[in-house]
Design a protein around this motif. Structure first.
Motif, PDB file in Angstrom:
ATOM      1  N   UNK A 114       0.811  -1.219   0.000  1.00 22.42           N
ATOM      2  CA  UNK A 114       0.000   0.000   0.000  1.00 22.42           C
ATOM      3  C   UNK A 114       0.842   1.265   0.000  1.00 22.42           C
ATOM      4  N   UNK A 115       2.119   1.136   0.322  1.00 19.58           N
ATOM      5  CA  UNK A 115       3.009   2.296   0.296  1.00 19.58           C
ATOM      6  C   UNK A 115       3.157   2.866  -1.114  1.00 19.58           C
ATOM      7  N   UNK A 116       2.771   2.092  -2.117  1.00 18.20           N
ATOM      8  CA  UNK A 116       2.847   2.566  -3.504  1.00 18.20           C
ATOM      9  C   UNK A 116       1.717   3.534  -3.852  1.00 18.20           C
ATOM     10  N   UNK A 117       0.763   3.707  -2.920  1.00 17.91           N
ATOM     11  CA  UNK A 117      -0.392   4.562  -3.167  1.00 17.91           C
ATOM     12  C   UNK A 117      -0.308   5.824  -2.297  1.00 17.91           C
ATOM     13  N   UNK A 118      -0.971   6.919  -2.726  1.00 14.99           N
ATOM     14  CA  UNK A 118      -0.875   8.188  -1.989  1.00 14.99           C
ATOM     15  C   UNK A 118      -1.338   8.089  -0.535  1.00 14.99           C
ATOM     16  N   UNK A 119      -2.397   7.312  -0.275  1.00 17.50           N
ATOM     17  CA  UNK A 119      -2.917   7.127   1.083  1.00 17.50           C
ATOM     18  C   UNK A 119      -2.892   5.633   1.410  1.00 17.50           C
ATOM     19  N   UNK A 120      -1.788   5.140   1.984  1.00 18.72           N
ATOM     20  CA  UNK A 120      -1.640   3.698   2.208  1.00 18.72           C
ATOM     21  C   UNK A 120      -2.761   3.075   3.038  1.00 18.72           C
ATOM     22  N   UNK A 121      -3.170   3.743   4.112  1.00 20.83           N
ATOM     23  CA  UNK A 121      -4.222   3.181   4.964  1.00 20.83           C
ATOM     24  C   UNK A 121      -5.530   3.040   4.184  1.00 20.83           C
ATOM     25  N   UNK A 122      -5.845   4.054   3.398  1.00 18.47           N
ATOM     26  CA  UNK A 122      -7.064   4.010   2.591  1.00 18.47           C
ATOM     27  C   UNK A 122      -6.964   2.932   1.517  1.00 18.47           C
ATOM     28  N   UNK A 123      -5.751   2.748   0.979  1.00 18.18           N
ATOM     29  CA  UNK A 123      -5.552   1.728  -0.053  1.00 18.18           C
ATOM     30  C   UNK A 123      -5.835   0.333   0.490  1.00 18.18           C
ATOM     31  N   UNK A 124      -5.386   0.072   1.730  1.00 14.37           N
ATOM     32  CA  UNK A 124      -5.657  -1.232   2.341  1.00 14.37           C
ATOM     33  C   UNK A 124      -7.149  -1.403   2.584  1.00 14.37           C
ATOM     34  N   UNK A 125      -7.777  -0.357   3.088  1.00 16.71           N
ATOM     35  CA  UNK A 125      -9.225  -0.413   3.333  1.00 16.71           C
ATOM     36  C   UNK A 125      -9.985  -0.671   2.035  1.00 16.71           C
ATOM     37  N   UNK A 126      -9.613   0.046   0.995  1.00 17.05           N
ATOM     38  CA  UNK A 126     -10.292  -0.113  -0.291  1.00 17.05           C
ATOM     39  C   UNK A 126     -10.055  -1.490  -0.907  1.00 17.05           C
ATOM     40  N   UNK A 127      -8.873  -2.050  -0.658  1.00 20.95           N
ATOM     41  CA  UNK A 127      -8.569  -3.377  -1.210  1.00 20.95           C
ATOM     42  C   UNK A 127      -9.578  -4.404  -0.722  1.00 20.95           C
ATOM     43  N   UNK A 128      -9.940  -4.315   0.542  1.00 14.03           N
ATOM     44  CA  UNK A 128     -10.954  -5.222   1.072  1.00 14.03           C
ATOM     45  C   UNK A 128     -12.332  -4.927   0.522  1.00 14.03           C
ATOM     46  N   UNK A 129     -12.696  -3.640   0.483  1.00 15.40           N
ATOM     47  CA  UNK A 129     -14.024  -3.251   0.003  1.00 15.40           C
ATOM     48  C   UNK A 129     -14.222  -3.581  -1.473  1.00 15.40           C
ATOM     49  N   UNK A 130     -13.130  -3.605  -2.239  1.00 16.49           N
ATOM     50  CA  UNK A 130     -13.238  -3.837  -3.680  1.00 16.49           C
ATOM     51  C   UNK A 130     -13.402  -5.304  -4.060  1.00 16.49           C
ATOM     52  N   UNK A 131     -13.301  -6.181  -3.088  1.00 17.88           N
ATOM     53  CA  UNK A 131     -13.568  -7.591  -3.385  1.00 17.88           C
ATOM     54  C   UNK A 131     -15.076  -7.826  -3.395  1.00 17.88           C
ATOM     55  N   UNK A 132     -15.513  -8.856  -4.079  1.00 15.55           N
ATOM     56  CA  UNK A 132     -16.936  -9.190  -4.079  1.00 15.55           C
ATOM     57  C   UNK A 132     -17.422  -9.564  -2.687  1.00 15.55           C
ATOM     58  N   UNK A 133     -16.526 -10.095  -1.874  1.00 18.78           N
ATOM     59  CA  UNK A 133     -16.896 -10.521  -0.530  1.00 18.78           C
ATOM     60  C   UNK A 133     -16.690  -9.433   0.516  1.00 18.78           C
ATOM     61  N   UNK A 134     -16.250  -8.238   0.059  1.00 14.88           N
ATOM     62  CA  UNK A 134     -16.232  -7.043   0.902  1.00 14.88           C
ATOM     63  C   UNK A 134     -15.298  -7.131   2.109  1.00 14.88           C
TER      64      UNK A 134
END
Length: 257
Positions: A199-219
């Motif tokens: 997630x360090x590759x993204x501007x907001x690492x914490x948000x990137x991790x959160x979004x990674x989970x939300x973006x799955x079909x299983x949420x």
């Protein structure tokens, strides 16, 4: 009727075992009766894991080292015979990210990423396959990643190396069938130290991790135990007619396109 452990009497090498998916796999395999040779870089965590396994009544040893080194992989195979007298399978979890856009990425980091993600598996297979050929029901599970199929910003070395690893796993399955079953798993976002580093590759690492989970079909993010259960299935006789396959375990990310 007493439950039959799925890996009773089997000896496995597990790399990347000191944390995350590797640790979860080691604990589950031990519960299912496997004797383990564990590899990782963190000596303290490795010793703690062996102690935890022994407390549960299992058998394991830990060898600290760099899987990108040819000699470490040779030592892992030798240790299996020195301590347990046999080798029945491998689970290759070790990996690294090598973050940076192509124009920013140092060639040395590119090479290191391939060394850890691809060369290390080639080395371990090189030493282990001749021994696995001597065993009935030998099985290899290789942790690839959905990055073999899906691109991520600032991950060129990771994506390219994982695609190469997937090709290596399929080729090995063809070459060593029917004696050894070799399969790949392709995890999506799993709650391990690696995803937080990624997630360090993204501007907001914490948000990137959160979004990674939300973006799955299983949420949700996957858990290391989710991955361990798939590894167990592929290492056991429950998957006796499966080889050369790649299993996506990603909460449905690739299904979204």
């Amino acid at each position: 009727m007493e439950k039959q452990n799925k890996l009773q009497g089997k000896t496995f090498i597990i790399t990347g075992a000191s944390s995350g998916m590797g640790k979860a796999t080691a604990l589950l395999f031990s519960k299912e009766g496997a004797e383990l040779v564990l590899s990782g870089r963190n000596v303290e965590r490795g010793i703690e894991l062996v102690s935890e396994i022994e407390t549960m009544g299992g058998k394991a040893i830990f060898l600290a080292g760099d899987v990108a080194e040819l000699t470490h992989n040779q030592a892992l195979v030798e240790a299996a015979f020195q301590h347990f007298g046999k080798l029945d399978g491998l689970v290759c979890h070790a990996g690294m990210l090598g973050l940076g856009a192509i124009t920013d990425l140092e060639p040395s980091l590119w090479r290191e990423t391939f060394a850890v993600n691809v060369d290390a598996v080639f080395y371990l297979l090189k030493f282990a396959l001749p021994e696995l050929l001597k065993r009935p029901s030998a099985a290899v599970v290789i942790n690839v990643s959905i990055a073999a199929y899906k691109s991520f910003p600032n991950h060129p070395a990771y994506c390219a190396s994982k695609a190469a690893l997937l090709a290596l796993a399929k080729q090995a399955a063809v070459e060593y069938a029917p004696s050894i079953r070799i399969n790949s798993i392709c995890p999506g976002p799993v709650d391990t130290p690696l995803i937080h580093a990624s997630a360090a590759a993204f501007p907001d690492p914490a948000k990137a991790v959160e979004n990674a989970g939300k973006n799955t079909l299983l949420q949700r993010l996957g858990q290391p135990e989710d991955i361990a259960k798939l590894c167990l299935f592929l290492a056991s006789e429950e998957s006796s007619w499966i080889t050369g396959a790649a299993f996506n375990i990603d909460g449905g990310i690739l299904a979204k396109g």
